[in-house]
Scaffold this active site. Sequence first.
Site, PDB file in Angstrom:
ATOM      1  N   GLU A 116      60.717  41.617  67.212  1.00  0.00           N
ATOM      2  CA  GLU A 116      59.812  42.616  66.622  1.00  0.00           C
ATOM      3  C   GLU A 116      60.296  43.008  65.240  1.00  0.00           C
ATOM      4  OE1 GLU A 116      60.035  45.871  69.363  1.00  0.00           O
ATOM      5  OE2 GLU A 116      59.353  44.652  71.040  1.00  0.00           O
ATOM      6  N   LYS A 118      61.582  45.540  62.622  1.00  0.00           N
ATOM      7  CA  LYS A 118      62.286  46.813  62.740  1.00  0.00           C
ATOM      8  C   LYS A 118      61.703  47.750  61.689  1.00  0.00           C
ATOM      9  CE  LYS A 118      66.972  48.624  63.182  1.00  0.00           C
ATOM     10  NZ  LYS A 118      66.707  49.828  62.415  1.00  0.00           N
ATOM     11  N   ASP A 120      61.149  50.871  59.499  1.00  0.00           N
ATOM     12  CA  ASP A 120      62.085  51.874  58.986  1.00  0.00           C
ATOM     13  C   ASP A 120      61.392  53.234  58.943  1.00  0.00           C
ATOM     14  OD1 ASP A 120      64.340  52.963  58.002  1.00  0.00           O
ATOM     15  OD2 ASP A 120      64.169  52.109  55.988  1.00  0.00           O
ATOM     16  N   TYR A 232      56.817  50.424  70.735  1.00  0.00           N
ATOM     17  CA  TYR A 232      57.526  49.191  71.057  1.00  0.00           C
ATOM     18  C   TYR A 232      58.276  49.214  72.379  1.00  0.00           C
ATOM     19  CZ  TYR A 232      60.891  52.062  68.438  1.00  0.00           C
ATOM     20  OH  TYR A 232      61.644  53.093  67.957  1.00  0.00           O
ATOM     21  N   LYS A 320      69.768  43.024  60.621  1.00  0.00           N
ATOM     22  CA  LYS A 320      69.429  43.870  59.476  1.00  0.00           C
ATOM     23  C   LYS A 320      69.352  43.051  58.190  1.00  0.00           C
ATOM     24  CE  LYS A 320      70.519  48.148  59.389  1.00  0.00           C
ATOM     25  NZ  LYS A 320      69.871  49.458  59.373  1.00  0.00           N
ATOM     26  N   CYS A 414      58.540  70.973  25.192  1.00  0.00           N
ATOM     27  CA  CYS A 414      57.823  69.760  25.588  1.00  0.00           C
ATOM     28  C   CYS A 414      58.004  68.709  24.497  1.00  0.00           C
ATOM     29  CB  CYS A 414      56.347  70.044  25.800  1.00  0.00           C
ATOM     30  SG  CYS A 414      55.382  68.546  26.110  1.00  0.00           S
ATOM     31  N   CYS A 417      54.404  68.126  22.706  1.00  0.00           N
ATOM     32  CA  CYS A 417      53.626  69.123  21.976  1.00  0.00           C
ATOM     33  C   CYS A 417      54.503  70.270  21.492  1.00  0.00           C
ATOM     34  CB  CYS A 417      52.512  69.665  22.856  1.00  0.00           C
ATOM     35  SG  CYS A 417      53.118  70.713  24.184  1.00  0.00           S
ATOM     36  N   CYS A 430      55.592  71.745  31.239  1.00  0.00           N
ATOM     37  CA  CYS A 430      55.038  72.198  29.965  1.00  0.00           C
ATOM     38  C   CYS A 430      53.828  73.073  30.265  1.00  0.00           C
ATOM     39  CB  CYS A 430      54.618  70.983  29.133  1.00  0.00           C
ATOM     40  SG  CYS A 430      53.503  71.414  27.788  1.00  0.00           S
ATOM     41  N   CYS A 435      48.321  70.682  25.547  1.00  0.00           N
ATOM     42  CA  CYS A 435      49.331  69.631  25.337  1.00  0.00           C
ATOM     43  C   CYS A 435      48.651  68.269  25.301  1.00  0.00           C
ATOM     44  CB  CYS A 435      50.363  69.671  26.459  1.00  0.00           C
ATOM     45  SG  CYS A 435      51.475  68.272  26.471  1.00  0.00           S
TER      46      CYS A 435
END
Length: 672
Positions: A116, A118, A120, A232, A320, A414, A417, A430, A435
């Site tokens: 199967e 795996k 995550d 599963y 793995k 910023c 601007c 900002c 802007c």
Amino acid sequence: MTLTIKEKIEQLRGIIRYHDRKYYVENNPEITDYEYDQLLKELQQLEKLHPDLITPDSPTQRVGGEPLTQFPAVEHRIPMLSIDNTYSDEELEEFDRRIKRMAEINARQDIEYVVELKIDGVAITLWYEKGLFVRGATRGDGFKGDDVTANLRTIRQIPLKLQPAEVKQKIPPVIEIRGEIYLPDKEFQRMNEEREDEGEPQFANPRNAAAGSLKLLDPRLTAQRHLCVFTYAIGYYEELELKTHMQCLELIRSLSLPVNPHTRLCKNMEAVIRYCNEWDKRRRELDYMVDGMVIKANSLAIHDRLGATSKAPRWMISYKYQPEQAVSKIEEIVVNVGKTGTITPVACLAPVPLSGTTVSRATLHNFDEISRKDIRVGDRVVVQKAGEIIPQVVSVLKEKRDGTEKIFKEPSACPECNGSVSKDGVYLRCHNPFCRAQAKRRVQYFASRDAMDIEGLGPALAEQLVDKGLVKDYADVYYLKYDDLVNLERMGGRSSSNLIHAIEESRNRDLDRLICAMGIGNVGSHTAEVLANHFDTLDKLANAGQADLEEIYEIGPVVAQSIIAFFQNEHTQEIIKKLKTAGVNTKKRATPKLVKNPKVSGKSFVITGTLQKYSRKEAGTLIRNLGGRILSSVSKKTDFLVVGEDPGSKLDKAREFNVHVLDEEAFEKIIS
Ligand code: IVH
């Protein structure tokens, strides 16, 4: 014979469960999303009139109740163990020899294994009594976990009532099913973009995001995260006769829980190794994270014989895959201003190959992260694809420093601007409503494919339009003239008139696209569709109160709040006025009736690669509206594979199964 209200309600629930099964388990929907929503609506209305007939297993009762203050603890009837890991073919061969030795099987005899993916994600267990979902919990320490039933109920793939494939099939009185909750990569990306816009810290990878979503105390918030599940294993059962793990999976699937379609029975370890290596290459095709494979002896007699150590069963092992990382040098750190003003740092890297693509940028998330990890310009860093999508900087190789590295200072204004900035959580924001950087992002988003779909108005043009002062916000796009465009860089006469035409055309887009295009925080294309369906006009949406919004299935308090804040803003009022004056459609059109097209109706389609004229979503909607079905993977039963540019392995598979392949042109012919 006429049905009583109660019977009618039960019948509707049965029909909805049937279609849930078709959609979520068999990947083979028989009705359009629209038709499904109508069924659900009908049920909701009947239940509203007869609240005494509402039962907890009704498909309308997924999100309910008040937020919890904490999760109650649950003791697992059978402990949820872990899995031993391996990292090489040799270790797998050793595992095969060990099993044979312990089970006293001749070394030359083959053992069957189930292999199967795996996934995550986050392990969970689901408890059903008399077919009803009564409790769900996280793994916790393996003996005791958190009771997250209310959150798990919001996941549409988890049946509230088991729905056997065959009418005659018996439902076990008690069954505990185990599986993995995960977040598809797309959802993860969407969620992180939203969090970025909202100035909330981003999740590092889909697993953390799934875990965080499952641990929210308010199930209404969990419902907005669109979590998924693959099951599963059976943890505990009564009154069933099972001999193999494969039978367990078939049983779970027949009871309407999703089992991963790439599960395979292998006749010996050699075949197992081949399959593991195949998926090491193929796993990037999937839209969820897979960190390895799980190999399980098929015979339950072998399971009984071998038992488990205190940590893990002896009859299963994981293989793995290597986490994918690379080393590169940070050449520069640039900052990016998002459409709602969030300022985020990005590392520009010396290009480096990483899991199939060349990476030259990595997100640094926020400025706190830079100081926490002490990241400097010129540093050599380890980069990794988080969730295999957005590369991120994992760590700094400080031993490689030569003293020329420069500390990066958090901007005090910023960078675009020069407007004032302030910290909002870990994010820098900002606050200048004018802007330019924000305006550019908003215009670009407004014109994008899933929004107003204005062909020819991409990032580069949005940039010029704002810089030249031709456009201050996206509504100004509708006031552009040919003469404004023709002298811009890379804009000849032809492209200018094409663009004017595309803008003109976009005035007639349906309401859901307009809502999406306005860039309301927390409102993506799906939520926009829900809102358009509910309110019918932009004005009604703009005037909706918190309660009106929260009444909608799928809209929670956070989204409601952000919609209200958006429409209360003076600036928004101004924009709406301009849009209306320009003749932009602000009303929902009647949903087109399902027109059955004999070439499409009842046929199954898979779409792969990038199409020129449609996003996949659009192509999918077209097919569904003509009565066709969309599947996610190619099988013998697929009728057509629609192929765009850069198709993946789906094309090979289609050839293998002799599935009819359509390029974009052939596809258009069929749907026309
Ligand atoms: S069987 C005894 N099958 O991986 C544990 N686990 O690293 C039973 N996982 O805790 C698990 N995909 O959360 C099994 N196909 C799969 C799996 C899977 C992912 C997770 C599970 C487990 C973790 C161990």
